[in-house]
Enzyme design. Structure first.
Site, mmCIF file in Angstrom:
data_model
loop_
_atom_site.group_PDB
_atom_site.id
_atom_site.type_symbol
_atom_site.label_atom_id
_atom_site.label_comp_id
_atom_site.label_asym_id
_atom_site.label_seq_id
_atom_site.Cartn_x
_atom_site.Cartn_y
_atom_site.Cartn_z
ATOM 1 N N ASP A 251 48.960 43.935 42.983
ATOM 2 C CA ASP A 251 48.545 42.632 43.502
ATOM 3 C C ASP A 251 48.702 42.528 45.010
ATOM 4 O O ASP A 251 47.787 42.078 45.709
ATOM 5 C CB ASP A 251 49.295 41.504 42.794
ATOM 6 N N ASN A 252 49.851 42.953 45.539
ATOM 7 C CA ASN A 252 50.036 42.878 46.985
ATOM 8 C C ASN A 252 49.105 43.835 47.717
ATOM 9 O O ASN A 252 48.633 43.531 48.820
ATOM 10 C CB ASN A 252 51.492 43.199 47.349
#
Length: 293
Positions: free
Chosen positions: A31-32
């Site tokens: 996600d990051n």
């Protein structure tokens, strides 16, 4: 991104026949990492990301991995381009600010900011260590919150909610500055540090990014320009960029360039307040070290 055509049993599971054409599959990412792509935060872009949520996360693309001798609380992630994505997570962030807002009796952050704007930068010498539940960067799980710098001259303002609110904004900003400094130091261990890790501006995202007073304090404490992406779902946009780069058979860093839109509004450094916040940050680190290191 690397990709390829799915095997036959996958194609059948997806309802495809042997006569259907090839389908490209991107490798995906975390996600990051996808959020970094969605914000245009790739090596050489000049961008780093600061997310103001329950915790504060700072990450930036780097050509060098963090060196082991630096703060071990840093997450030495890889990014989605084959380089590195060091991440500093500061536990003390919007949850602390929300607690202060409620305890000081403000109905909203807008009301609190309107009052706190009347408080001079530096909060008359008060410094807040915002470690309500310990801290991760630095690794001080035993830490607690502390209000320091109280004297006869400023003790009379302790009951003023506006002072406490601004003091919290400044303390949180100092904590984020420490995380950013640790990340930069950890990634500048090579022969050409300016080419390994650098940024010209921060992309500010997350719920706390809407607080206009905090924006101004952050830009001056961190001494960097703040920009604001138009697309709030940067992770989803990053995943789409990765797929698009695969379909067009180009390097994902090249594909991302010029595709990220930001608001016209930026927040710059208030030069006349820089020295005040430098002194406040110096005292913030000294107090924290003496109490918890």
């Amino acid at each position: 991104p690397k990709g390829g055509d799915p095997p036959r049993h996958w194609r059948h599971a997806l309802g495809m026949t042997d006569d259907d054409g090839p389908v490209s599959i991107a490798t995906g990412s975390g996600d990051n990492m996808c959020s970094a792509l969605g914000g245009g935060c790739v090596p050489g872009s000049g961008a780093a990301v600061l997310s103001l949520g329950t915790s504060g996360c700072i990450f930036a693309a780097s050509r060098a991995p963090p060196v082991a001798s630096c703060d071990t609380s840093l997450a030495p992630f890889c990014d989605a381009t084959g380089q590195f994505l060091p991440l500093a997570c500061v536990m003390s962030c919007t949850a602390v600010l929300g607690d202060v807002l409620e305890r000081c009796g403000f109905a909203s952050h807008e009301e609190a900011c309107e009052r706190a704007e009347e408080v001079p930068p530096g909060c008359r010498g008060l410094v807040l260590l915002p470690y309500w539940g310990g801290e991760r960067t630095p690794d001080w799980s035993h830490a607690c919150g502390a209000l320091l710098g109280i004297t006869f001259e400023n003790a009379g303002v302790l009951a003023d909610g506006a002072v406490m609110y601004r003091c919290t904004l400044e303390g949180l900003s100092y904590a984020l500055k420490y995380g950013l400094e640790q990340m930069a130091e950890a990634c500048r261990g090579g022969a050409a540090p300016e080419k390994e890790f650098w940024f010209e501006y921060l992309l500010l995202v997350g719920g706390g990014s809407h607080n206009r007073l905090w924006r101004r304090i952050l830009a001056t404490v961190l001494e960097v320009e703040l920009r604001f992406p138009l697309e709030a779902e940067s992770a989803a946009l990053g995943a789409a960029f990765q797929a698009g780069a695969l379909v067009e058979s180009v390097d994902v860093c090249e594909f991302v360039q010029g595709r990220v839109s930001v608001h016209e509004e930026t927040v710059g450094i208030v030069r006349e307040e820089v020295d005040i916040y430098r002194e406040g940050y110096k005292r913030f680190k000294e107090y924290g070290t003496k109490l918890f290191a």
